[in-house]
Design a protein around this motif. Structure first.
Motif, PDB file in Angstrom:
ATOM      1  N   VAL A 491     -21.592  35.320 -35.249  1.00  0.00           N
ATOM      2  CA  VAL A 491     -22.820  35.004 -34.521  1.00  0.00           C
ATOM      3  C   VAL A 491     -22.923  35.953 -33.339  1.00  0.00           C
ATOM      4  N   SER A 492     -24.066  36.614 -33.211  1.00  0.00           N
ATOM      5  CA  SER A 492     -24.272  37.574 -32.130  1.00  0.00           C
ATOM      6  C   SER A 492     -25.512  37.194 -31.341  1.00  0.00           C
ATOM      7  N   ILE A 493     -25.445  37.382 -30.031  1.00  0.00           N
ATOM      8  CA  ILE A 493     -26.614  37.292 -29.170  1.00  0.00           C
ATOM      9  C   ILE A 493     -27.027  38.714 -28.816  1.00  0.00           C
ATOM     10  N   LEU A 494     -28.262  39.052 -29.160  1.00  0.00           N
ATOM     11  CA  LEU A 494     -28.740  40.413 -28.928  1.00  0.00           C
ATOM     12  C   LEU A 494     -29.920  40.391 -27.967  1.00  0.00           C
ATOM     13  N   ASP A 495     -29.770  39.656 -26.902  1.00  0.00           N
ATOM     14  CA  ASP A 495     -30.776  39.617 -25.855  1.00  0.00           C
ATOM     15  C   ASP A 495     -30.805  40.969 -25.148  1.00  0.00           C
ATOM     16  N   PRO A 496     -31.989  41.430 -24.698  1.00  0.00           N
ATOM     17  CA  PRO A 496     -32.032  42.718 -23.997  1.00  0.00           C
ATOM     18  C   PRO A 496     -31.103  42.787 -22.790  1.00  0.00           C
ATOM     19  N   ASN A 497     -30.792  41.632 -22.190  1.00  0.00           N
ATOM     20  CA  ASN A 497     -29.953  41.621 -20.992  1.00  0.00           C
ATOM     21  C   ASN A 497     -28.567  41.038 -21.228  1.00  0.00           C
ATOM     22  N   VAL A 500     -23.280  39.568 -27.032  1.00  0.00           N
ATOM     23  CA  VAL A 500     -21.961  38.997 -27.262  1.00  0.00           C
ATOM     24  C   VAL A 500     -21.812  38.694 -28.744  1.00  0.00           C
ATOM     25  N   GLU A 501     -20.574  38.704 -29.244  1.00  0.00           N
ATOM     26  CA  GLU A 501     -20.290  38.408 -30.642  1.00  0.00           C
ATOM     27  C   GLU A 501     -19.154  37.390 -30.724  1.00  0.00           C
ATOM     28  N   GLU A 502     -19.304  36.395 -31.599  1.00  0.00           N
ATOM     29  CA  GLU A 502     -18.272  35.388 -31.822  1.00  0.00           C
ATOM     30  C   GLU A 502     -18.111  35.187 -33.323  1.00  0.00           C
ATOM     31  N   ARG A 553     -21.625  43.831 -22.531  1.00  0.00           N
ATOM     32  CA  ARG A 553     -22.420  42.617 -22.715  1.00  0.00           C
ATOM     33  C   ARG A 553     -23.677  42.576 -21.856  1.00  0.00           C
ATOM     34  N   PHE A 554     -23.724  43.374 -20.808  1.00  0.00           N
ATOM     35  CA  PHE A 554     -24.870  43.352 -19.903  1.00  0.00           C
ATOM     36  C   PHE A 554     -25.333  44.784 -19.666  1.00  0.00           C
ATOM     37  N   PRO A 555     -26.302  45.271 -20.456  1.00  0.00           N
ATOM     38  CA  PRO A 555     -26.719  46.674 -20.345  1.00  0.00           C
ATOM     39  C   PRO A 555     -27.504  46.934 -19.077  1.00  0.00           C
ATOM     40  N   GLY A 556     -27.631  48.224 -18.755  1.00  0.00           N
ATOM     41  CA  GLY A 556     -28.461  48.620 -17.624  1.00  0.00           C
ATOM     42  C   GLY A 556     -27.644  49.007 -16.405  1.00  0.00           C
ATOM     43  N   THR A 557     -28.279  49.797 -15.549  1.00  0.00           N
ATOM     44  CA  THR A 557     -27.655  50.229 -14.301  1.00  0.00           C
ATOM     45  C   THR A 557     -28.616  49.974 -13.151  1.00  0.00           C
ATOM     46  N   VAL A 558     -28.057  49.982 -11.930  1.00  0.00           N
ATOM     47  CA  VAL A 558     -28.868  49.878 -10.712  1.00  0.00           C
ATOM     48  C   VAL A 558     -28.482  51.020  -9.787  1.00  0.00           C
ATOM     49  N   THR A 559     -29.442  51.492  -9.011  1.00  0.00           N
ATOM     50  CA  THR A 559     -29.200  52.528  -8.019  1.00  0.00           C
ATOM     51  C   THR A 559     -29.438  51.928  -6.636  1.00  0.00           C
ATOM     52  N   VAL A 560     -28.433  52.038  -5.766  1.00  0.00           N
ATOM     53  CA  VAL A 560     -28.529  51.436  -4.432  1.00  0.00           C
ATOM     54  C   VAL A 560     -28.148  52.480  -3.388  1.00  0.00           C
ATOM     55  N   SER A 561     -28.598  52.248  -2.190  1.00  0.00           N
ATOM     56  CA  SER A 561     -28.274  53.136  -1.075  1.00  0.00           C
ATOM     57  C   SER A 561     -26.999  52.663  -0.392  1.00  0.00           C
ATOM     58  N   VAL A 562     -26.467  53.520   0.468  1.00  0.00           N
ATOM     59  CA  VAL A 562     -25.217  53.242   1.177  1.00  0.00           C
ATOM     60  C   VAL A 562     -25.496  53.148   2.673  1.00  0.00           C
ATOM     61  N   ARG A 563     -24.931  52.138   3.326  1.00  0.00           N
ATOM     62  CA  ARG A 563     -25.110  51.988   4.768  1.00  0.00           C
ATOM     63  C   ARG A 563     -24.352  53.078   5.522  1.00  0.00           C
ATOM     64  N   GLN A 642     -13.140  43.611 -30.178  1.00  0.00           N
ATOM     65  CA  GLN A 642     -14.458  44.052 -30.621  1.00  0.00           C
ATOM     66  C   GLN A 642     -14.376  44.685 -32.005  1.00  0.00           C
ATOM     67  N   ASP A 643     -15.472  44.587 -32.738  1.00  0.00           N
ATOM     68  CA  ASP A 643     -15.569  45.142 -34.076  1.00  0.00           C
ATOM     69  C   ASP A 643     -15.577  46.665 -33.992  1.00  0.00           C
ATOM     70  N   PRO A 644     -14.582  47.349 -34.584  1.00  0.00           N
ATOM     71  CA  PRO A 644     -14.555  48.815 -34.487  1.00  0.00           C
ATOM     72  C   PRO A 644     -15.711  49.482 -35.221  1.00  0.00           C
ATOM     73  N   LEU A 645     -16.341  48.778 -36.174  1.00  0.00           N
ATOM     74  CA  LEU A 645     -17.478  49.346 -36.884  1.00  0.00           C
ATOM     75  C   LEU A 645     -18.783  49.164 -36.134  1.00  0.00           C
ATOM     76  N   ASP A 646     -18.791  48.250 -35.159  1.00  0.00           N
ATOM     77  CA  ASP A 646     -20.015  47.976 -34.411  1.00  0.00           C
ATOM     78  C   ASP A 646     -19.644  47.676 -32.961  1.00  0.00           C
ATOM     79  N   PRO A 647     -19.097  48.655 -32.242  1.00  0.00           N
ATOM     80  CA  PRO A 647     -18.585  48.393 -30.894  1.00  0.00           C
ATOM     81  C   PRO A 647     -19.694  48.137 -29.891  1.00  0.00           C
ATOM     82  N   LEU A 648     -19.377  47.333 -28.886  1.00  0.00           N
ATOM     83  CA  LEU A 648     -20.285  47.141 -27.772  1.00  0.00           C
ATOM     84  C   LEU A 648     -20.235  48.366 -26.872  1.00  0.00           C
TER      85      LEU A 648
END
Length: 713
Positions: A491-497, A500-502, A553-563, A642-648
């Motif tokens: 069972v896999s959850i393929l939400d854009p955000n 996970v695979e179980e 499990r959680f795709p995407g990146t953020v860009t932040v500034s530094v104090r 993780q599945d070596p044929l379908d890695p995250l």
């Protein structure tokens, strides 16, 4: 999915249907199984199916309702078959607030149907997509459609050389496949009303001039699909002739295809399709696309929609024309089969057949057939190919078998016999956070596999056929699926955000339950600090930080500034994160990766480095003026389970850079942070193609070496 380079390789193929967006009326959470011969009155009436094997049809019908639940007055309803290239409109009968549409299930060339309903005044609408696996049960249960209010407006501006373009066509494509087309006003803009959960997939604009423009939201440069306003630049175009020939260079007429054009490397962002993108070659094997952007470089491809021919290559440029080679498909053999069931209807079951021995290299042959009222079905298979065959249905199951339906040694075709079996119910619960809050509306992909073998060039190879279906969790975060007992289930959850695979073994006669839990209910704040070390001259105000998940499990990146004190922060739900810090001038950089971050992250800054490479021909002559694309990222090894044929995905991409080789074939990529990974590709002499130059982990040692690649061209 790429095959493992081994004679006794294991490969897996999953046919992913379009995700159905209807609210699923599945079995209650207390139901353990469905008996193979259980009888349902609506099912046995069989009013929802008609015809013989060569003209078999299944009916969908239901009421159109207002958001209040009242019957809609004079709604309009349309239905389209989702095909690999062009969708096809079907006739729909509307009587009062009820609709009816018959679907040609005897045909192989479609994978789902989308039904759009709109209120009489256009202020309310809804669209549902039903894949072929869910078609039978949906036809039995009926498919009511509740209209919804549009709650947000998206405005698209069409510009050319910075000026607004009036009367331009604007096409919006949603992630569900729903399409809307309008024309811009005098101010160059067009407004579209969207439902609350609708996500933009692509925007395409064009004029009769011809000018053309557009982009997809999931391709770089990334654009925000939730933005209220989008600007599309129209480009002047020239006509492009697409010439189609066979292996003997003889022009082929009557070839149907769809043409796609997009930006050049490294992004390959497609511009979308219009009616003129669907073309047919003339007697000279030619078709002309008038909306081809007048640029120096492009990415483009042809997608054939033809029952007799398939495309041999990606196409290539011959002077200013685009040449495509095709090959005639192999002659197939019609084989028959029967589905056995002692009680209850045998009609309308989807039979899936899959073989790894497709007509093209590394392409599977995937077929779908549907049983008639006698349980009979037919399929046109490739001679000598081994197929994995099974029933794929939301309530019933069969064994997964493998056989050669049509031997190529002169023997008669082998009849395919399947038996409806008792299914086992699996209860799935999806939760998040310390309080295990139920997560509704989560898309779940449910798969069971069958390992089988076949002979290729006298050697045995192995693969696994997959029975796959989709389901969504209800308001309580639960779902029930009916599957074949005795087989492991994934069972896999393929939400854009979230991904996970179980895996769980399914046992008949026992409760089968699976809980998928997300550790964090909401994103948490991670603190970090940039450290100068001995480099006191670094100015923290010039630094930027890119952070993202590397737990897959959680795709995407953020860009932040530094104090000014070097401190930064970002929010994430990931349990494994990577951070890249770099200065505005590119002279300083630092990378850190952390599992389960609890305390403040420390990013040690150090001077960036350069990387050098060289391209040579097969005769070891330098290749000058060749573009090299570099993808700079941070990568870590995938987790052991993780599945070596379908890695995250366990990496975050930082930058894409492009350089050219000099007269001696050398190229240099400057200002790279130590610890980053560099994936390198060079342009090819063939269109829409490139050479992989390998991957390099950047260190002080790589800065003092030269990577040499010899291109086989």
């Amino acid at each position: 999915m790429l095959p493992i380079a081994n004679v006794f390789r294991t490969v897996r193929f999953v046919l992913l249907f379009t995700i159905a967006t209807l609210p699923f009326a599945m079995a209650s959470l207390g139901e353990e199984s469905v008996a193979p011969n259980s009888v349902d009155e609506a099912e046995t009436a069989e009013e929802w199916i008609r015809g013989n094997l060569d003209d078999l049809e299944i009916r969908l019908k239901g009421d159109i309702l207002l958001p209040s639940g009242e019957p809609a007055t004079n709604p309009s309803v349309s239905a389209k078959l989702n095909r690999r290239t062009v969708s096809e409109t079907l006739p729909v009968t509307v009587t009062g607030n009820q609709y009816e549409v018959w679907l040609p299930v005897h045909r192989q060339d479609w994978y789902a149907v989308r039904i759009d309903a709109v209120s009489a005044d256009g202020s309310q609408r809804s669209d549902l997509t039903i894949d072929r696996v869910r078609l039978r049960q949906t036809a039995i249960d009926g498919l009511p459609i509740t209209l919804r209010h549009c709650v947000r407006t998206v405005t698209v501006r069409a510009v050319q050389d910075g000026s607004p373009v009036a009367k331009a066509n604007v096409k919006l494509e949603m992630s569900t496949g729903h399409v809307m087309i309008k024309r811009t006003g005098d101010d160059g803009s067009a407004a579209f009303d969207l439902l609350s959960d609708e996500q933009l997939r692509a925007i395409t604009t064009w004029t009769d001039n011809p000018w053309f423009g557009g982009f997809y939201f999931d391709r770089e440069p990334i654009r925000d699909p939730d933005a209220e306003t989008h600007t599309v630049t129209l480009h002047e175009c020239r006509p492009l002739k697409i010439h189609v020939v066979d292996g003997d260079n003889i022009p082929v007429s009557g070839i149907r295809f769809q043409f796609q054009v997009g930006t050049p490397p490294p992004f390959y962002n497609l511009m979308g399709t219009i009616d003129a993108s669907e073309m047919v070659t003339d007697d000279q094997g030619d078709a002309v696309f008038k909306w081809f952007p007048d640029w120096e470089n492009h990415s483009c491809y042809v997608d054939l929609d033809d029952n007799q021919w398939f495309q041999v290559d990606k196409g290539k440029w011959v002077i200013n024309d685009f040449l495509v080679r095709v090959e005639q498909k192999r002659k197939r053999v019609k084989v028959s089969g029967v589905l056995k069931r002692t009680k209850g209807s045998k009609a309308g079951f989807t039979i899936q057949l899959r073989s790894f021995q497709g007509e093209r290299l590394r392409r599977s042959d995937v077929l779908l057939s549907v049983t008639d009222k006698e349980g009979r079905f037919v399929a046109d298979v490739l001679p000598g190919a081994t197929y994995c065959v099974c029933v794929n249905d939301t309530k019933f199951t069969s064994d997964m078998i493998d056989l050669i339906p049509a031997p190529d040694d002169g023997r008669e075709p082998t009849p395919i016999i399947l038996d409806i079996q008792r299914s086992a119910a699996l209860e799935i619960q999806v939760t998040a956070g310390e309080n295990h809050r139920p997560l509704p509306n989560q898309q779940l992909l449910v798969c069971q596999t069958h390992v089988f073998s076949w002979l290729k060039n006298g050697q045995k190879e192995y693969g696994s056929g997959t029975r796959a279906s989709w389901v969504r969790t209800n308001e309580d975060g639960g779902a029930v699926v009916h599957v074949q007992p005795g087989k492991e289930l994934e069972v896999s959850i393929l939400d854009p955000n979230w991904r996970v695979e179980e895996k769980i073994p399914v046992v008949v006669g026992q409760p089968n339950k699976l809980t998928i839990h997300r550790e964090f209910d909401e994103p948490r704040t991670i603190l970090g600090v940039c450290v100068k070390g001995d480099h006191k001259e670094i100015d923290f105000s010039t630094l930027t930080v890119v952070a993202g998940s590397i737990d897959g499990r959680f795709p995407g990146t953020v860009t932040v500034s530094v104090r000014n004190d070097g401190v930064f922060s970002f929010n994430t739900m990931a349990t494994r994160v990577a951070v890249i810090a770099y200065s505005e001038d590119g002279d300083w950089g630092g990378i850190v990766t952390v599992d389960q971050p609890q305390r403040m992250l420390r990013v040690m800054l150090q001077p960036t480095i350069s990387f050098r490479g060289r391209l040579l021909s097969r005769d070891e002559e330098p290749i000058a003026g060749r573009s090299v694309n570099a993808f700079v990222s941070v990568e870590v090894d995938q987790e052991s389970d993780q599945d070596p044929l379908d890695p995250l995905d366990t990496s975050i991409e930082w930058k894409r850079l492009k350089v050219k080789t000099d007269a001696e074939g050398y190229y240099t990529i400057e200002k790279l942070p130590v610890g980053a990974s560099l994936r390198l590709h060079s342009e090819s002499t063939e269109p829409n193609d490139s050479h992989s130059l390998g991957e390099v982990n950047l260190s002080a040692e790589t800065a003092n070496s030269v990577k040499v690649n010899v291109l086989d061209e």
